[in-house]
Design a protein around this motif. Structure first.
Motif, PDB file in Angstrom:
ATOM      1  N   PHE A   1       0.886  -1.170   0.000  1.00  0.00           N
ATOM      2  CA  PHE A   1       0.000   0.000   0.000  1.00  0.00           C
ATOM      3  C   PHE A   1       0.916   1.210   0.000  1.00  0.00           C
ATOM      4  CE2 PHE A   1      -3.853   1.948   2.540  1.00  0.00           C
ATOM      5  CZ  PHE A   1      -3.905   2.990   1.642  1.00  0.00           C
ATOM      6  N   HIS A   2       0.963   1.904  -1.115  1.00  0.00           N
ATOM      7  CA  HIS A   2       1.853   3.075  -1.191  1.00  0.00           C
ATOM      8  C   HIS A   2       1.437   3.983  -2.345  1.00  0.00           C
ATOM      9  CE1 HIS A   2       4.720   1.406  -4.523  1.00  0.00           C
ATOM     10  NE2 HIS A   2       3.516   0.954  -4.682  1.00  0.00           N
ATOM     11  N   ASN A   3       2.038   5.168  -2.358  1.00  0.00           N
ATOM     12  CA  ASN A   3       1.884   6.048  -3.520  1.00  0.00           C
ATOM     13  C   ASN A   3       2.944   5.616  -4.525  1.00  0.00           C
ATOM     14  OD1 ASN A   3       1.848   8.032  -5.438  1.00  0.00           O
ATOM     15  ND2 ASN A   3       2.294   9.721  -4.032  1.00  0.00           N
TER      16      ASN A   3
ATOM     17  N   GLN B   1      -1.411   2.701  -4.912  1.00  0.00           N
ATOM     18  CA  GLN B   1      -1.449   1.306  -5.354  1.00  0.00           C
ATOM     19  C   GLN B   1      -1.625   0.430  -4.115  1.00  0.00           C
ATOM     20  OE1 GLN B   1       2.274  -0.504  -6.592  1.00  0.00           O
ATOM     21  NE2 GLN B   1       1.236  -1.612  -8.239  1.00  0.00           N
ATOM     22  N   ILE B   2      -2.654  -0.386  -4.153  1.00  0.00           N
ATOM     23  CA  ILE B   2      -2.914  -1.315  -3.033  1.00  0.00           C
ATOM     24  C   ILE B   2      -2.941  -2.714  -3.628  1.00  0.00           C
ATOM     25  CG2 ILE B   2      -4.463  -1.929  -1.146  1.00  0.00           C
ATOM     26  CD1 ILE B   2      -5.695   0.897  -1.391  1.00  0.00           C
ATOM     27  N   VAL B   3      -1.903  -3.491  -3.345  1.00  0.00           N
ATOM     28  CA  VAL B   3      -1.819  -4.845  -3.903  1.00  0.00           C
ATOM     29  C   VAL B   3      -2.472  -5.826  -2.935  1.00  0.00           C
ATOM     30  CG1 VAL B   3      -0.230  -6.706  -4.564  1.00  0.00           C
ATOM     31  CG2 VAL B   3       0.247  -4.342  -5.250  1.00  0.00           C
ATOM     32  N   ASN B   4      -3.334  -6.671  -3.482  1.00  0.00           N
ATOM     33  CA  ASN B   4      -4.097  -7.668  -2.710  1.00  0.00           C
ATOM     34  C   ASN B   4      -4.949  -7.044  -1.611  1.00  0.00           C
ATOM     35  OD1 ASN B   4      -3.234  -9.580  -4.437  1.00  0.00           O
ATOM     36  ND2 ASN B   4      -2.564 -11.036  -2.881  1.00  0.00           N
ATOM     37  N   ILE B   5      -5.728  -6.069  -2.032  1.00  0.00           N
ATOM     38  CA  ILE B   5      -6.746  -5.527  -1.120  1.00  0.00           C
ATOM     39  C   ILE B   5      -7.704  -6.647  -0.728  1.00  0.00           C
ATOM     40  CG2 ILE B   5      -8.343  -4.757  -2.951  1.00  0.00           C
ATOM     41  CD1 ILE B   5      -8.914  -2.278  -1.135  1.00  0.00           C
ATOM     42  N   TRP B   6      -7.790  -7.693  -1.572  1.00  0.00           N
ATOM     43  CA  TRP B   6      -8.726  -8.790  -1.259  1.00  0.00           C
ATOM     44  C   TRP B   6      -8.390  -9.464   0.065  1.00  0.00           C
ATOM     45  CZ3 TRP B   6      -7.612 -13.924  -0.411  1.00  0.00           C
ATOM     46  CH2 TRP B   6      -6.408 -14.445  -0.899  1.00  0.00           C
ATOM     47  N   GLU B   7      -7.130  -9.402   0.476  1.00  0.00           N
ATOM     48  CA  GLU B   7      -6.750 -10.068   1.732  1.00  0.00           C
ATOM     49  C   GLU B   7      -7.283  -9.299   2.949  1.00  0.00           C
ATOM     50  OE1 GLU B   7      -2.735 -11.445   1.997  1.00  0.00           O
ATOM     51  OE2 GLU B   7      -2.632 -11.888  -0.143  1.00  0.00           O
TER      52      GLU B   7
END
Ligand SMILES: O=C(O)CCC(=O)C(=O)O
Length: 295
Positions: free
Chosen positions: A55-57, A72-78
């Motif tokens: 989770f970052h800019n 950008q948020i990678v794997n928000i599904w988790e």
């Protein structure tokens, strides 16, 4: 199901808008879940709590003087059950099967790209597959779902038809990083496509996607999105898929830390960060309880 015409269009151009797949209520749930994660921020998840992988800019540092942001948020599904359910959307999963012919399909990862109003940054021209060296063969198709109406004014993606057949051109595309604003984003210059390919001109087109629509792109299609200088937010999620037959190469990626198989093995048993969403000729049902997140 995608129609034959839609599949042909995808094969020719390397991308396809397949229309509306989400009801208003589902989009509202996803937007609420995203707002909750955004409000917590990258530091808002305690030790041991389910959280996104990253989770970052994504443009801080690179363009820090501009004070622009693409979160950008990678794997928000988790961290968010509504996004976990979205991974199993039967139309989307079936379409990925139709576009790839894979018999078993897993999630490689998802990623939110949120461009705030006025200050949303650009995602420069790129291809996806070169950024995913950890698995081979490269994942061929992603689904991109708009949570807002996304158009040329608030930073929609642009794509180059036919470019998925021109090989790995990531070094050339990195030379186009100066293209950041909507008014010149399409001005890609000085590239000659391989002579044996059906599309011979570099003609970038904008790809507006309405709230709730899904847009598919091949992982070698040239694409990117300019800044969002409008007064509207640009929220969207991309879901990147892989064949369960893809093999782990050992090379770097933010998801590498979760891969539970040895180098050279297939990703089928890679672990619960890589859920199986299509198997045995049909879409898999979403789990009844979230894999990581609390309800
Ligand atoms: O959301 C964007 O503007 C770009 C997303 C992207 O590059 C992707 O989904 O591969």
């Amino acid at each position: 199901m995608l129609s034959g015409n839609q599949i042909n269009q995808f094969e020719r151009n390397g991308f396809l808008n397949a229309g509306v797949v989400l009801e208003n209520e589902e989009i509202d749930d996803l937007c609420n879940a995203l707002e909750t994660v955004l409000a917590r921020g990258p530091e808002g998840f305690g030790h041991g709590q389910a959280k996104p992988v990253l989770f970052h800019n994504m443009i801080s540092g690179e363009h820090s003087q501009t004070e622009r942001a693409v979160y950008q948020i990678v794997n928000i599904w988790e961290a968010a059950p509504a996004f976990e359910r979205l991974l199993y959307h039967p139309f989307i999963v079936q379409a990925i099967h139709q576009l790839t012919s894979f018999g078993s399909i897993q999630i490689w990862h998802d990623q939110i790209q949120y461009k705030p109003p006025q200050s949303g940054g650009a995602n420069a021209w790129h291809q996806d597959a070169p950024y995913w060296p950890s698995i081979e063969p490269m994942t061929p198709v992603s689904a991109w779902i708009a949570l807002d109406n996304v158009d040329e004014l608030n930073g929609c993606m642009w794509m180059v038809p036919g470019s998925h057949r021109w090989g790995n051109q990531i070094e050339y595309l990195h030379e186009q990083k100066h293209l950041q604003h909507a008014d010149h984003f399409c001005e890609i210059a000085n590239f000659t496509p391989p002579p044996d390919q059906p599309i011979q001109q570099v003609d970038a087109v904008s790809c507006p996607v309405k709230r709730g629509e899904v847009h598919f792109h091949h992982s070698l299609t040239w694409h990117g999105s300019p800044e969002n200088a409008s007064s509207r937010a640009r929220r969207a999620i991309a879901i990147h898929y892989m064949s369960s037959e893809a093999r782990f190469t050992g090379r770097e990626h933010v998801m590498k830390q979760f891969i539970k198989v040895d180098v050279g093995q297939t990703m089928l048993e890679a672990g619960n960060h890589f859920p199986i969403v299509f198997q045995g000729g049909q879409a898999v049902e979403a789990p009844k309880t979230p894999t990581f997140a609390q309800r």
